[in-house]
Design a protein around this motif. Structure first.
Motif, PDB file in Angstrom:
ATOM      1  N   LYS A  47      -4.283  -3.323  -1.010  1.00 20.75           N
ATOM      2  CA  LYS A  47      -4.033  -1.883  -1.146  1.00 20.75           C
ATOM      3  C   LYS A  47      -5.096  -1.037  -0.444  1.00 20.75           C
TER       4      LYS A  47
ATOM      5  N   GLU B  54      -4.844  -8.227  -4.619  1.00 16.09           N
ATOM      6  CA  GLU B  54      -3.993  -7.033  -4.658  1.00 16.09           C
ATOM      7  C   GLU B  54      -4.801  -5.789  -4.325  1.00 16.09           C
TER       8      GLU B  54
ATOM      9  N   SER C 276       5.648  -5.177  -5.136  1.00 19.05           N
ATOM     10  CA  SER C 276       4.659  -5.470  -6.167  1.00 19.05           C
ATOM     11  C   SER C 276       4.931  -6.853  -6.732  1.00 19.05           C
TER      12      SER C 276
ATOM     13  N   LYS D 111       0.819  -1.214   0.000  1.00 16.30           N
ATOM     14  CA  LYS D 111       0.000   0.000   0.000  1.00 16.30           C
ATOM     15  C   LYS D 111       0.853   1.263   0.000  1.00 16.30           C
TER      16      LYS D 111
END
Length: 341
Positions: free
Chosen positions: A325, A321, A298, A293
């Protein structure tokens, strides 16, 4: 040396006014800043080559900051633990304002050096927490469990034998948490998966990692978690798949490396640079800046495996994902040593 020599074109009166303004800000408790155009001197002390996965990400971020003109940057690589303290002191004596490194084997010595140079900021990879007794010593770690978890989802779907080999350096928190997150991700798409877990006792020994991986392949693993260099070489030679860690090596292993959990050190370093420039650097835990976040990690693009990973698995990765986030899903941080199962 005269002020006109140091700052050509500026009168003594102008300089005194500027100095007075800075003093007023300091008296008001507000941070004084370096001139925006002035890069700060940064040095790094690495125990391994800058090509090694973990260190390469720190080095990459530092080079980017250098190219932007934010910092001047020098570094030492392959520094032994017995020599680490001396190199740190030399960089501090040379006027560097921020010193980076990884002090997992020299924790006490590094904090002693920091205490001796209170005007220098130290940002060090560490398994321990910051201590207010050394207010200029901050710590960081590669908390990329979010990306590791996502890579595990892909791995579970791509393994046919559902037996996965995992080769790590040492069973310490910064390795364990990534392996555990990866294993949790695997369980999402392969609930019955089995794991072979091994540690080679080195941060950089590709031949040993490779031999360990060969043994796991012989034991039935058809997909390997490559926490160390050398594992993907074994996977390539034996025609099995691999998952990368910290860096993306798919370009070197286009038919082998399916996915990789990437660490981005830029948010961590940029935060430290801003604090040093503002005069507000203090003992803090910078680990949070490795979270997904915060932009600190990644999942690498699937690249050559884009059409080989099932669509429903890619959809699951995208959903997880997004949840990571927005904070609706949290990947567990488990620093315990992972075990074969």
């Amino acid at each position: 040396m005269s002020s006109s020599f140091l700052f050509p074109g500026l009168s003594r009166r102008t300089l005194l006014k500027a100095a007075g303004a800075s003093a007023t800000l300091a008296a008001a408790g507000l941070p004084t800043r370096l001139f925006a155009a002035d890069p700060i001197k940064v040095a790094a002390v690495y125990t391994v080559p800058v090509e090694q996965q973990w260190v390469s990400r720190i080095h990459k971020a530092a080079m980017a900051a250098k190219e932007r003109g934010d910092i001047e940057y020098v570094y030492s690589e392959n520094t032994s633990n017995s020599d680490y303290e001396r190199v740190m002191r030399e960089y501090a004596e040379a006027g560097n304002k921020l010193i980076l490194g990884e002090v997992f084997g020299v924790e006490d010595a590094a904090r002693t050096v920091a205490a001796d140079y209170p005007d220098v900021a130290f940002l060090m990879g560490s398994s321990f927490k910051p201590d207010d007794a050394v207010p200029n010593f901050s710590v960081f770690d590669n908390y990329i469990q979010d990306a590791s978890y996502l890579s595990g989802i892909v791995a579970g779907a791509m393994s046919k034998s559902k037996t996965i080999g995992m080769v790590g350096g040492y069973p310490i928190p910064e390795v364990n948490r990534l392996m555990n997150a990866f294993m949790a991700g695997v369980k999402e798409t392969a609930p019955d998966a089995k794991f072979q877990v091994a540690f080679i006792g080195s941060w950089f020994d590709p031949p040993k990692a490779k031999e360990t991986a060969f043994a796991q392949i012989d034991g039935g693993a058809d997909l390997l978690y490559a926490e160390r260099f050398g594992v993907s070489d074994a996977a390539k030679e034996k025609g099995v798949l691999a998952i990368g860690n910290v860096i993306d090596t798919q370009a070197d292993y286009p038919e082998t490396v399916v996915a990789s959990a990437l660490w981005h050190f830029e948010p961590t370093l940029d935060k430290a640079i801003a604090e040093v420039k503002a005069g507000t650097f203090k003992a803090a835990d910078y680990g949070v800046y490795s979270f997904m976040k915060e932009g600190g990690c990644s999942l690498a693009p699937l690249g050559t495996f884009e059409d080989k990973v099932p669509a429903e698995v890619k959809a699951m990765v995208a959903e997880k994902e997004k949840a990571i986030k927005d904070g609706s899903f949290t990947v567990e941080i488990n620093d315990g040593e992972p075990k074969s199962s």
